[in-house]
Write a protein that holds these residues in place. Structure first.
Motif, mmCIF file in Angstrom:
data_model
loop_
_atom_site.group_PDB
_atom_site.id
_atom_site.type_symbol
_atom_site.label_atom_id
_atom_site.label_comp_id
_atom_site.label_asym_id
_atom_site.label_seq_id
_atom_site.Cartn_x
_atom_site.Cartn_y
_atom_site.Cartn_z
ATOM 1 N N ARG A 3 0.966 -1.247 0.071
ATOM 2 C CA ARG A 3 0.044 0.019 0.127
ATOM 3 C C ARG A 3 0.892 1.224 -0.013
ATOM 4 O O ARG A 3 0.573 2.226 -0.526
ATOM 5 C CB ARG A 3 -0.941 -0.038 1.317
ATOM 6 N N ARG A 4 1.924 1.235 0.956
ATOM 7 C CA ARG A 4 3.039 2.269 0.960
ATOM 8 C C ARG A 4 3.617 2.496 -0.425
ATOM 9 O O ARG A 4 3.903 3.759 -0.903
ATOM 10 C CB ARG A 4 4.014 2.323 1.807
ATOM 11 N N TRP A 5 4.042 1.506 -0.967
ATOM 12 C CA TRP A 5 4.710 1.578 -2.501
ATOM 13 C C TRP A 5 3.853 1.909 -3.529
ATOM 14 O O TRP A 5 4.059 3.021 -4.294
ATOM 15 C CB TRP A 5 5.437 0.096 -2.765
ATOM 16 N N THR A 44 2.473 6.098 -7.232
ATOM 17 C CA THR A 44 1.198 7.119 -7.869
ATOM 18 C C THR A 44 1.322 8.486 -7.446
ATOM 19 O O THR A 44 0.931 9.408 -8.263
ATOM 20 C CB THR A 44 -0.241 6.554 -7.587
ATOM 21 N N GLU A 45 1.676 9.027 -6.210
ATOM 22 C CA GLU A 45 1.811 10.381 -5.759
ATOM 23 C C GLU A 45 2.873 11.066 -5.983
ATOM 24 O O GLU A 45 2.918 12.204 -6.205
ATOM 25 C CB GLU A 45 1.222 10.281 -4.585
ATOM 26 N N ALA A 46 4.140 10.233 -5.986
ATOM 27 C CA ALA A 46 5.420 10.766 -6.180
ATOM 28 C C ALA A 46 6.204 9.888 -7.176
ATOM 29 O O ALA A 46 7.000 9.116 -6.756
ATOM 30 C CB ALA A 46 6.106 10.898 -4.749
ATOM 31 N N GLY A 47 5.891 9.922 -8.407
ATOM 32 C CA GLY A 47 6.244 8.953 -9.596
ATOM 33 C C GLY A 47 7.928 9.082 -9.422
ATOM 34 O O GLY A 47 8.356 7.854 -9.908
ATOM 35 N N ARG A 48 8.590 9.947 -8.959
ATOM 36 C CA ARG A 48 9.909 9.960 -9.062
ATOM 37 C C ARG A 48 10.434 8.751 -8.002
ATOM 38 O O ARG A 48 11.597 8.218 -8.110
ATOM 39 C CB ARG A 48 10.717 11.082 -8.491
ATOM 40 N N GLY A 56 13.472 4.030 -0.438
ATOM 41 C CA GLY A 56 12.928 5.364 -1.053
ATOM 42 C C GLY A 56 14.127 5.714 -1.920
ATOM 43 O O GLY A 56 15.214 5.093 -1.887
ATOM 44 N N PRO A 57 14.017 6.972 -2.532
ATOM 45 C CA PRO A 57 15.159 7.422 -3.231
ATOM 46 C C PRO A 57 16.515 7.807 -2.330
ATOM 47 O O PRO A 57 16.257 7.959 -1.192
ATOM 48 C CB PRO A 57 14.748 8.775 -4.168
ATOM 49 N N PRO A 58 17.636 8.065 -2.890
ATOM 50 C CA PRO A 58 18.594 8.321 -2.239
ATOM 51 C C PRO A 58 18.404 9.676 -1.407
ATOM 52 O O PRO A 58 17.720 10.700 -1.959
ATOM 53 C CB PRO A 58 19.963 8.835 -3.526
ATOM 54 N N ASP A 59 18.990 9.983 -0.297
ATOM 55 C CA ASP A 59 18.720 11.090 0.508
ATOM 56 C C ASP A 59 19.586 12.334 -0.091
ATOM 57 O O ASP A 59 20.325 12.178 -1.102
ATOM 58 C CB ASP A 59 18.886 10.985 1.984
#
Length: 160
Positions: free
Chosen positions: A39-41, A46-50, A75-78
Motif C-alpha cells: 500500500r505504501r509502495w 502514484t503520488e510521487a512518481g520519482r 526510497g530514493p537516495p537522501d
C-alpha cells in the motif's frame, strides 16, 4: 513491480497481476505485513512518481517465473546520496543464494544511477541476513528501534 501490478494484487485479482509481470505468484501472498508495504509502495509510485524506480522489484526464479520474494529500496537516495536497501525471500525459497543475488543486482543498478553509499537494517537474530550484508562488505555502524520490526542493527556500505 508496477502500480497496476500492486493494485491488482491488493484487490485480489491475482491472475491479472501475474499476467502483468509474467510471474507466478505464491498462493499465500501477500501476507498482511507485505500488503502494508505494498500500500505504501503504491502510494509512493502514484503520488510521487520519482519514487517508483526506487521501490520494490519482484524476485523471480528464471526457470519457472515463480515470484520467490521482493527487493528494493526504502526510497530514493537522501540529500547525502545514501539509500537503504531491503529484501525478502519467501520462506520456502530461503538459503539458496537468492537474496544475495537480488541485493547484488540492486546495488549494481543503483551504482549505474550514481548511488554508491548504502545502508541496511537487520534484526540482530536474523543470522542469514547478517551474514549476507557482511559478505557484501557492509559494516555495522549502530542500532535503532523500529516500531514495526523491533531492534535493528544498522549497516553501511561506503564507496572505496
Amino acid at each position: 513491480m508496477t502500480p497496476a501490478f500492486i493494485e491488482a494484487v491488493l484487490d485480489g485479482r491475482l491472475s491479472e497481476a501475474e499476467a502483468s509481470l509474467g510471474v507466478v505468484l505464491p498462493g499465500d501472498w501477500p501476507d498482511e505485513h507485505d500488503a502494508g508495504h505494498m500500500r505504501r509502495w503504491y502510494q509512493d509510485m502514484t503520488e510521487a512518481g520519482r519514487l517508483a524506480q526506487w521501490r520494490a522489484r519482484a524476485i523471480t526464479r528464471l526457470a519457472d517465473a515463480r515470484m520467490i520474494g521482493h527487493a528494493g529500496f526504502h526510497g530514493p537516495p537522501d540529500d547525502a546520496g545514501m539509500i537503504e536497501v531491503g529484501y525478502t525471500v519467501f520462506p520456502a525459497h530461503r538459503r539458496r543464494g537468492y537474496a544475495g543475488e537480488a541485493v547484488h543486482a540492486l546495488l549494481a543498478w543503483a551504482r549505474e544511477q550514481g548511488v554508491d553509499h548504502f545502508i541496511a537494517s537487520v534484526a540482530p537474530h536474523n543470522e542469514p541476513s547478517l551474514r549476507l550484508v557482511r559478505r557484501l562488505g557492509f559494516a555495522e555502524v549502530g542500532r535503532h528501534w523500529d516500531d514495526e520490526d523491533g531492534e535493528e542493527l544498522e549497516f553501511e556500505l561506503v564507496p572505496e
